[in-house]
Design a protein around this motif. Sequence first.
Motif, PDB file in Angstrom:
ATOM      1  N   ASN A  77       0.813  -1.227   0.000  1.00 45.76           N
ATOM      2  CA  ASN A  77       0.000   0.000   0.000  1.00 45.76           C
ATOM      3  C   ASN A  77       0.843   1.272   0.000  1.00 45.76           C
ATOM      4  OD1 ASN A  77      -2.887  -1.031   0.327  1.00 45.76           O
ATOM      5  ND2 ASN A  77      -1.844  -2.125   1.979  1.00 45.76           N
ATOM      6  N   GLN A  78       2.052   1.175  -0.538  1.00 45.56           N
ATOM      7  CA  GLN A  78       2.947   2.327  -0.542  1.00 45.56           C
ATOM      8  C   GLN A  78       2.944   3.094  -1.865  1.00 45.56           C
ATOM      9  OE1 GLN A  78       7.003   0.930  -0.047  1.00 45.56           O
ATOM     10  NE2 GLN A  78       7.152   0.288  -2.189  1.00 45.56           N
ATOM     11  N   ASP A  79       2.330   2.522  -2.891  1.00 46.41           N
ATOM     12  CA  ASP A  79       2.494   3.078  -4.237  1.00 46.41           C
ATOM     13  C   ASP A  79       1.986   4.506  -4.376  1.00 46.41           C
ATOM     14  OD1 ASP A  79       3.721   0.801  -5.015  1.00 46.41           O
ATOM     15  OD2 ASP A  79       2.130   0.085  -6.345  1.00 46.41           O
ATOM     16  N   GLY A  80       0.848   4.842  -3.760  1.00 51.11           N
ATOM     17  CA  GLY A  80       0.311   6.189  -3.880  1.00 51.11           C
ATOM     18  C   GLY A  80       1.280   7.224  -3.333  1.00 51.11           C
ATOM     19  N   THR A  81       1.793   6.973  -2.128  1.00 53.67           N
ATOM     20  CA  THR A  81       2.747   7.890  -1.507  1.00 53.67           C
ATOM     21  C   THR A  81       4.060   7.905  -2.279  1.00 53.67           C
ATOM     22  OG1 THR A  81       1.728   7.482   0.653  1.00 53.67           O
ATOM     23  CG2 THR A  81       3.925   8.468   0.668  1.00 53.67           C
ATOM     24  N   LEU A  82       4.475   6.741  -2.779  1.00 51.66           N
ATOM     25  CA  LEU A  82       5.711   6.641  -3.562  1.00 51.66           C
ATOM     26  C   LEU A  82       5.610   7.449  -4.851  1.00 51.66           C
ATOM     27  CD1 LEU A  82       8.492   5.452  -4.217  1.00 51.66           C
ATOM     28  CD2 LEU A  82       7.337   3.394  -5.069  1.00 51.66           C
ATOM     29  N   ILE A  83       4.474   7.367  -5.520  1.00 46.59           N
ATOM     30  CA  ILE A  83       4.275   8.123  -6.763  1.00 46.59           C
ATOM     31  C   ILE A  83       4.347   9.622  -6.506  1.00 46.59           C
ATOM     32  CG2 ILE A  83       2.423   8.809  -8.370  1.00 46.59           C
ATOM     33  CD1 ILE A  83       1.820   5.792  -8.657  1.00 46.59           C
ATOM     34  N   ILE A  84       3.752  10.077  -5.407  1.00 41.32           N
ATOM     35  CA  ILE A  84       3.837  11.493  -5.047  1.00 41.32           C
ATOM     36  C   ILE A  84       5.292  11.882  -4.803  1.00 41.32           C
ATOM     37  CG2 ILE A  84       3.304  13.183  -3.245  1.00 41.32           C
ATOM     38  CD1 ILE A  84       0.549  11.847  -2.998  1.00 41.32           C
ATOM     39  N   ALA A  85       5.998  11.062  -4.033  1.00 40.02           N
ATOM     40  CA  ALA A  85       7.399  11.348  -3.716  1.00 40.02           C
ATOM     41  C   ALA A  85       8.251  11.400  -4.985  1.00 40.02           C
ATOM     42  CB  ALA A  85       7.941  10.286  -2.753  1.00 40.02           C
ATOM     43  N   GLU A  86       8.090  10.414  -5.852  1.00 40.43           N
ATOM     44  CA  GLU A  86       8.889  10.378  -7.080  1.00 40.43           C
ATOM     45  C   GLU A  86       8.546  11.538  -8.006  1.00 40.43           C
ATOM     46  OE1 GLU A  86       9.820   5.588  -7.472  1.00 40.43           O
ATOM     47  OE2 GLU A  86       8.122   6.438  -8.564  1.00 40.43           O
ATOM     48  N   SER A  87       7.272  11.887  -8.072  1.00 39.28           N
ATOM     49  CA  SER A  87       6.857  13.010  -8.920  1.00 39.28           C
ATOM     50  C   SER A  87       7.413  14.324  -8.394  1.00 39.28           C
ATOM     51  CB  SER A  87       5.328  13.074  -8.991  1.00 39.28           C
ATOM     52  OG  SER A  87       4.791  11.904  -9.578  1.00 39.28           O
ATOM     53  N   LEU A  88       7.441  14.473  -7.071  1.00 40.97           N
ATOM     54  CA  LEU A  88       8.005  15.683  -6.482  1.00 40.97           C
ATOM     55  C   LEU A  88       9.502  15.776  -6.748  1.00 40.97           C
ATOM     56  CD1 LEU A  88       6.314  16.068  -2.966  1.00 40.97           C
ATOM     57  CD2 LEU A  88       5.765  17.253  -5.075  1.00 40.97           C
ATOM     58  N   ALA A  89      10.189  14.627  -6.678  1.00 43.73           N
ATOM     59  CA  ALA A  89      11.641  14.606  -6.888  1.00 43.73           C
ATOM     60  C   ALA A  89      12.001  15.098  -8.287  1.00 43.73           C
ATOM     61  CB  ALA A  89      12.185  13.195  -6.675  1.00 43.73           C
ATOM     62  N   LEU A  90      11.140  14.840  -9.258  1.00 40.95           N
ATOM     63  CA  LEU A  90      11.392  15.239 -10.643  1.00 40.95           C
ATOM     64  C   LEU A  90      11.009  16.691 -10.907  1.00 40.95           C
ATOM     65  CD1 LEU A  90      10.015  12.045 -12.426  1.00 40.95           C
ATOM     66  CD2 LEU A  90      12.423  12.660 -12.111  1.00 40.95           C
ATOM     67  N   LYS A  91      10.230  17.258 -10.015  1.00 35.94           N
ATOM     68  CA  LYS A  91       9.674  18.601 -10.216  1.00 35.94           C
ATOM     69  C   LYS A  91      10.676  19.661  -9.768  1.00 35.94           C
ATOM     70  CE  LYS A  91       5.971  21.083 -11.262  1.00 35.94           C
ATOM     71  NZ  LYS A  91       5.426  21.137 -12.612  1.00 35.94           N
ATOM     72  N   LYS A  92      10.896  20.669 -10.607  1.00 40.00           N
ATOM     73  CA  LYS A  92      11.871  21.711 -10.296  1.00 40.00           C
ATOM     74  C   LYS A  92      11.248  22.921  -9.603  1.00 40.00           C
ATOM     75  CE  LYS A  92      15.201  19.418 -12.225  1.00 40.00           C
ATOM     76  NZ  LYS A  92      16.188  18.724 -11.368  1.00 40.00           N
ATOM     77  N   LYS A  93       9.926  22.926  -9.453  1.00 44.08           N
ATOM     78  CA  LYS A  93       9.254  24.066  -8.832  1.00 44.08           C
ATOM     79  C   LYS A  93       9.338  23.989  -7.305  1.00 44.08           C
ATOM     80  CE  LYS A  93       8.137  25.504 -12.917  1.00 44.08           C
ATOM     81  NZ  LYS A  93       8.814  26.651 -13.523  1.00 44.08           N
ATOM     82  N   LYS A  94       8.799  25.005  -6.618  1.00 40.06           N
ATOM     83  CA  LYS A  94       8.893  25.106  -5.158  1.00 40.06           C
ATOM     84  C   LYS A  94       8.111  23.986  -4.484  1.00 40.06           C
ATOM     85  CE  LYS A  94       9.984  27.440  -1.340  1.00 40.06           C
ATOM     86  NZ  LYS A  94       9.681  28.855  -1.114  1.00 40.06           N
ATOM     87  N   LYS A  95       8.784  23.254  -3.553  1.00 42.16           N
ATOM     88  CA  LYS A  95       8.167  22.128  -2.854  1.00 42.16           C
ATOM     89  C   LYS A  95       8.382  22.288  -1.352  1.00 42.16           C
ATOM     90  CE  LYS A  95      10.844  19.923  -5.506  1.00 42.16           C
ATOM     91  NZ  LYS A  95      11.706  19.000  -6.262  1.00 42.16           N
ATOM     92  N   ILE A  96       7.285  22.255  -0.600  1.00 48.18           N
ATOM     93  CA  ILE A  96       7.332  22.384   0.857  1.00 48.18           C
ATOM     94  C   ILE A  96       6.598  21.197   1.458  1.00 48.18           C
ATOM     95  CG2 ILE A  96       6.597  23.762   2.845  1.00 48.18           C
ATOM     96  CD1 ILE A  96       6.744  26.237   1.033  1.00 48.18           C
ATOM     97  N   ILE A  97       7.239  20.506   2.398  1.00 46.66           N
ATOM     98  CA  ILE A  97       6.575  19.385   3.065  1.00 46.66           C
ATOM     99  C   ILE A  97       6.652  19.572   4.573  1.00 46.66           C
ATOM    100  CG2 ILE A  97       7.219  17.849   1.157  1.00 46.66           C
ATOM    101  CD1 ILE A  97       9.107  16.407   3.185  1.00 46.66           C
ATOM    102  N   GLY A  98       5.795  18.839   5.291  1.00 43.18           N
ATOM    103  CA  GLY A  98       5.825  18.884   6.742  1.00 43.18           C
ATOM    104  C   GLY A  98       5.034  17.736   7.329  1.00 43.18           C
ATOM    105  N   GLY A  99       5.284  17.451   8.595  1.00 41.43           N
ATOM    106  CA  GLY A  99       4.629  16.340   9.278  1.00 41.43           C
ATOM    107  C   GLY A  99       5.573  15.152   9.386  1.00 41.43           C
TER     108      GLY A  99
END
Length: 203
Positions: A143-165
């Motif tokens: 059940n990790q794929d949804g979170t993994l896809i978000i993480a991988e997509s963010l890693a490829l993105k060059k725009k501003k990224k802020i995370i927390g929690g």
Amino acid sequence: ADIFVFDAFAVSHRAAASTVGVTDLIPSYAGLRVTEEVKQLSEILENPSHPLLVIVGGAKIETKLPVITNLQTKADSIFVGGKLPHEINEKSITFPPNVQVATMNASGKDIDENAKEIVKGLISNAKMIVWNGPVGLFEDPENQDGTLIIAESLALKKKKKIIGGGETIQASTKFGIIDNIDFVSVGGGAMLEFLSGKQLPGL
């Protein structure tokens, strides 16, 4: 003591002796970390780049609802996953069209294939992304794929990224993308309360 420097943003949403009590007694100042947290999170509320995407996951709709409600007028898209879709359906909560509540897989422990494609598209189009809360049980390989896809997509993105929690940071570390994030907030609950528009006692 002669002065007090408050630099614990993660507890700034709590009124305690160490956050607000001391400030009544001696000259007090914000530390460098707290100053940076306020600067970064204020940008989301006051001057975000558009399209602004907010991804909200985890559980406890009562703590996430104020954030969704406050940001739904500021963000171009809000994507909601984790245990929240179940809680939202259970309580019959409705949102405007720019808030997309994910559909879940058969186990209810991760977002389904359709939701994965939706969030990938939202990330691809966004110029600023804020992420708080995993969208599935990412500790479980099934059940990790949804979170993994978000993480991988963010890693490829060059725009501003802020995370927390805590869990979001844990997932980002597990999937090896933490170094690709522009700003990592140290406060999960404090970040949520700040983004919901509340005045934090410690600030």
